[in-house]
Design a protein around this motif. Structure first.
Motif, PDB file in Angstrom:
ATOM      1  N   LEU B  70      77.534 -30.461 171.295  1.00  0.00           N
ATOM      2  CA  LEU B  70      77.428 -29.672 170.063  1.00  0.00           C
ATOM      3  C   LEU B  70      77.791 -30.508 168.841  1.00  0.00           C
ATOM      4  O   LEU B  70      77.461 -30.164 167.719  1.00  0.00           O
ATOM      5  N   GLU B  71      78.473 -31.628 169.065  1.00  0.00           N
ATOM      6  CA  GLU B  71      78.852 -32.491 167.949  1.00  0.00           C
ATOM      7  C   GLU B  71      77.794 -33.552 167.655  1.00  0.00           C
ATOM      8  O   GLU B  71      77.938 -34.323 166.720  1.00  0.00           O
ATOM      9  N   LEU B  72      76.735 -33.566 168.461  1.00  0.00           N
ATOM     10  CA  LEU B  72      75.724 -34.619 168.296  1.00  0.00           C
ATOM     11  C   LEU B  72      74.489 -34.113 167.543  1.00  0.00           C
ATOM     12  O   LEU B  72      74.192 -32.929 167.534  1.00  0.00           O
ATOM     13  N   GLU B  73      73.791 -35.064 166.928  1.00  0.00           N
ATOM     14  CA  GLU B  73      72.503 -34.769 166.307  1.00  0.00           C
ATOM     15  C   GLU B  73      71.465 -34.514 167.414  1.00  0.00           C
ATOM     16  O   GLU B  73      71.616 -35.033 168.531  1.00  0.00           O
ATOM     17  N   PRO B  74      70.402 -33.774 167.107  1.00  0.00           N
ATOM     18  CA  PRO B  74      69.386 -33.492 168.134  1.00  0.00           C
ATOM     19  C   PRO B  74      68.837 -34.752 168.811  1.00  0.00           C
ATOM     20  O   PRO B  74      68.628 -34.774 170.023  1.00  0.00           O
ATOM     21  N   ASP B  75      68.601 -35.809 168.011  1.00  0.00           N
ATOM     22  CA  ASP B  75      68.035 -37.022 168.608  1.00  0.00           C
ATOM     23  C   ASP B  75      69.022 -37.682 169.564  1.00  0.00           C
ATOM     24  O   ASP B  75      68.632 -38.267 170.569  1.00  0.00           O
ATOM     25  N   GLU B  76      70.332 -37.560 169.235  1.00  0.00           N
ATOM     26  CA  GLU B  76      71.339 -38.143 170.122  1.00  0.00           C
ATOM     27  C   GLU B  76      71.397 -37.372 171.439  1.00  0.00           C
ATOM     28  O   GLU B  76      71.561 -37.949 172.509  1.00  0.00           O
ATOM     29  N   ARG B  77      71.238 -36.043 171.347  1.00  0.00           N
ATOM     30  CA  ARG B  77      71.231 -35.227 172.561  1.00  0.00           C
ATOM     31  C   ARG B  77      70.054 -35.631 173.439  1.00  0.00           C
ATOM     32  O   ARG B  77      70.180 -35.741 174.656  1.00  0.00           O
ATOM     33  N   ALA B  78      68.907 -35.845 172.773  1.00  0.00           N
ATOM     34  CA  ALA B  78      67.711 -36.221 173.535  1.00  0.00           C
ATOM     35  C   ALA B  78      67.916 -37.565 174.224  1.00  0.00           C
ATOM     36  O   ALA B  78      67.569 -37.741 175.388  1.00  0.00           O
ATOM     37  N   ARG B  79      68.504 -38.497 173.486  1.00  0.00           N
ATOM     38  CA  ARG B  79      68.689 -39.823 174.081  1.00  0.00           C
ATOM     39  C   ARG B  79      69.748 -39.809 175.175  1.00  0.00           C
ATOM     40  O   ARG B  79      69.738 -40.637 176.075  1.00  0.00           O
TER      41      ARG B  79
END
Ligand SMILES: Nc1ncnc2c1ncn2[C@@H]1O[C@H](COP(=O)(O)OP(=O)(O)OP(=O)(O)O)[C@@H](O)[C@H]1O
Ligand SMILES: [Mg+2]
Lengths: 469, 261
Positions: B70-79
């Motif tokens: 929840l603390e990450l940006e969407p792209d970071e979650r994807a990666r």
């Protein structure tokens, strides 16, 4: 808009063609504008008397004409503090070290070759592409095509020159066309004979020298009946100049059944006022296409126009403008329907970022009796942040019957949904934004030769990263 | 400990609380189905998990690979290995599917324009694409088209699974991927998903229909009503819903979490 056959400009073209013309005469540059300077320019170039007189007349007109009151604020231009004619070697006073770091960085990032950088940055007077200009010239000469700089054209093709010069844009058209006619230097001259199709794009870039890139270029293109030519002006890499005023005039005549496409990609350094008059006359069933990309400069005012003179004539303007911090791109197009059954489209795409400002300014005029005309204008603006600004100023004068006029305008921001979608696939925010912006101008990019399209996309990427000054 | 742990997740949209404490453990190798009436918060859950900026997290955590995503940006979650197949895939004009897939794959592999060794090679890319297109019975005429532009409803859904197949996530959320698919297409999509199924992939399938669950057999079925799970169990839960619908949870006050034996 029909597509022009794609060529690998970067490879084929460079290997086959390209040239430069050495400058040999001596001239001592002076600032300011007066009849003596104008006479001296004309004398230097050994021009015929009619040209000297035309220059002097134009200077008078320039003096009398008021500054345009609409559009951008031009009051800061000091006409007395400008060199109106510089010999190429005088321009080389700068050294590589003196260049602003952002310009150097951009060349680096774009991977512009060393020799080319020096030229674009005004450090060297010529860009010597490795190619042989003469083979292009041979090909063209066989077909009877003339492709040369405008000064040489006046010398070598005096009749043809006199017949058309100043007929599309007379000196009295506006203050800046008067100025250009008084002090013009360089630019391109093209004549394509009847029925001849030039199937590779002709590019000023490869035969350019400092004079052609000068402040007051003058370009004249004549497409005789049934001919075709695609001319490309400029390049995507930023052009650094300490001259603050660039005021070119481009005149084009497209005769019956002929087609001309004029592609511009300009990226002046951000100190430049870029005030350009571009106009074409299209005759029966002729097509004129302006593909115009404006990046860089402090202020650009540019509205390519087509006069649709005879039935069946068609005019297209496709333009893209990118305004970053401190920049104002005031661009658009004009379509003047003089004859019935003529059609025109203007498609304008603008991007504003970091407080930059873009304006679309367009004029559709349909003369009395020019019935059954169609015109369609579409302008889309993309704002990348809240400080940036975009306006549209469309003017329509319709005095004919049975006219179809369409206008669509959109202003949008980079959509959160699109951004989220791309990011949800792992693409970082900045890159995703750049993709969306490049997608937005894709209707423009896809009309460019491949190498230009690739370079433009990379340049947008740099602009988006904020590393371009 | 599960690989992917949603703990007491609360989220709101436009100031209205939609998720009212959702907890769920998904481990790799498992398939979880989430069912629930329209408006119960299923897409809110999928968007919140992926980090859509329009959804505000009011509490809870989502742990994956030792991080609170929840603390990450969407792209970071994807990666990190998450993937969301959208209920309503977004149209992005001017960008070809090929360009999009290649850029996404390069990003996923950590290519940032510098280290060329991380970049997918044209050959590898082509062969991956070819395989996946075949499984999904998709034509390569999709590739030069703009992202989802002019795609039919079913084509969009298949294109989502194509992206999933290219990106090979470890946790995939499929938000109503079966809705709008014809009978054959459901099979193609199920085939593609089943090909990926295995110890390296945990799946959360959001659906209204049991048909897809016949092809992709879930290990667990959860029922979301009014922003909370009200029932969790095995595939028999889906069958029960098929018969009785959601009437028994007509009101939030009466909704009690239940375990089915
Ligand atoms: N952007 C939004 N703005 C306002 N309300 C929203 C927004 N997104 C979701 N909602 C509201 O949140 C509630 C839950 O919506 P959500 O999309 O999560 O439902 P769902 O369970 O996915 O439904 P469906 O089965 O129809 O897809 C709905 O009442 C919906 O109207
Ligand atoms: Mg939903």
């Amino acid at each position: 808009m029909a597509t022009v056959p794609k060529v690998e400009v970067g490879t084929d073209y460079k290997e086959k063609y390209g040239f430069f013309v050495p400058e040999e005469y001596v001239f001592k540059a002076k600032r300011g504008l007066n009849p003596e300077i104008v006479k001296e320019i004309s004398w230097m170039k050994q021009e015929p008397e009619w040209m000297t007189n035309m220059r002097l007349r134009s200077l008078e007109i320039f003096r009398k004409k008021p500054m345009p009151k609409w559009g951008a604020d031009l009051s800061v231009i000091d006409f007395e503090n400008i060199f109106y004619y510089l010999k190429a070697s005088d321009k080389q006073s700068k050294t590589w070290e003196e260049l602003p770091p952002d310009i150097k960085a951009t060349y680096d990032r774009l991977g512009v070759p060393e020799a080319e950088r020096k030229f674009l940055a005004g450090v060297s007077a010529q860009y010597e592409s490795e190619v042989v200009y003469h083979s292009l010239q041979e090909d063209l000469t066989k077909k009877g095509v003339i492709f040369t700089d405008t000064d040489s054209a006046l010398r070598d093709h005096p009749e043809l020159f006199k017949e058309y010069f100043g007929t599309v844009i007379p000196p009295a058209d506006n203050k800046f066309s008067a100025l250009n006619t008084a002090v013009w230097s360089g630019g391109s001259f093209i004549y394509v004979p009847k029925g001849v199709r030039v199937d590779i794009p002709l590019q000023a870039y490869f035969r350019i020298n400092a004079e052609n890139m000068g402040q007051f270029e003058r370009t004249l293109i004549i497409c005789d009946e049934g001919s075709f030519v695609h001319y490309i002006e400029g390049c995507t890499a930023p052009i650094y100049t300490t001259d603050s005023l660039h005021s070119a005039v481009v005149e084009i005549i497209v005769k019956k059944n002929a087609r001309c496409r004029y592609t511009t990609i300009q990226n002046w350094s951000t100190n430049v006022f870029n005030l350009v008059t571009k106009r074409a006359m299209a005759y029966a069933d002729a097509t004129m296409e302006w593909v115009d990309g404006n990046l860089g400069s402090q202020i650009t005012m540019k509205y390519p126009s087509v006069y649709l003179m005879e039935p069946g004539a068609k005019g297209d303007v496709l333009s893209v403008a990118f305004a970053g911090k401190g920049q104002h791109q005031d661009a658009g197009g004009k379509m003047i329907h003089v004859a019935p059954n003529t059609t025109s489209t203007i498609t304008s795409k603008s991007i504003s970022k970091g407080g930059g400002r873009t304006s679309y300014r367009g004029h559709i005029k349909i003369y009395p009796g020019a019935n059954n005309c169609k015109s369609f204008v579409k302008c889309d603006a993309l704002l990348l942040d809240d400080e940036s600004r975009s306006d549209t100023y469309p003017y329509n004068d319709v005095d004919a019957e049975n006219v179809t006029l369409g206008h669509e305008a959109t202003v949008s921001k980079v959509s959160d949904e699109q951004l989220f979608y791309l990011m949800s696939r792992g693409i970082p925010r900045g890159e995703a934004e750049t993709m969306i912006v490049n997608g937005f101008i894709e209707p423009f990019t896809k009309e460019l030769p491949l190498e230009y399209a690739v370079e433009l996309n990379r340049l947008i990427q740099l602009e988006m990263e904020g590393s371009v000054g | 400990m599960a690989d992917f742990e949603i703990k007491d997740l609360r989220a709101s949209v436009e100031g209205r609380q939609i998720l009212k404490g959702v907890s769920l453990d998904v481990s790799k190798g498992e398939v979880h189905a989430v069912m629930g009436p329209n408006g119960s918060g299923k897409s809110t859950l999928s968007h919140t998990l992926m980090g859509h900026p329009g959804y505000t997290v009011d509490g809870g955590s989502v742990l994956f690979k030792g991080q609170n995503v929840l603390e990450l940006e969407p792209d970071e979650r994807a990666r990190l290995g998450m993937f969301l197949a959208f209920q309503y895939p977004v149209v992005v004009p001017g960008i070809s599917m090929t360009n999009f897939l290649r850029t996404a794959l390069n990003s996923k592999r950590g290519y940032d324009g510098k280290d060329k060794s991380k970049q997918v090679t044209p050959k590898e890319f082509r062969s991956m694409l070819k395989d996946e297109l075949e499984v999904l019975h998709m034509d390569d005429s999709f590739l030069p088209r703009y992202i989802n532009d002019g795609f039919s409803g079913g084509e969009k859904k298949r294109a989502e699974i194509l992206q999933m197949a290219m990106l090979r996530p470890e946790i995939a959320i499929l938000d109503e991927t079966d809705s709008g698919l014809d009978i054959d297409s459901i099979k193609f999509v199920a085939d593609a998903v089943n090909r990926m199924r295995g110890p390296e992939l945990g799946i959360l399938i959001i659906t209204h229909y049991t048909r897809i669950l016949e092809f992709i057999k879930p290990d667990f079925v959860h029922v979301l009503v009014d922003g909370k799970f009200v029932l969790s169990g095995g595939s028999e839960v889906a069958d029960r819903l098929e018969k009785t619908g959601y009437s028994e949870w007509g009101k939030e006050e009466t909704a009690q979490p239940q375990e089915v034996a």
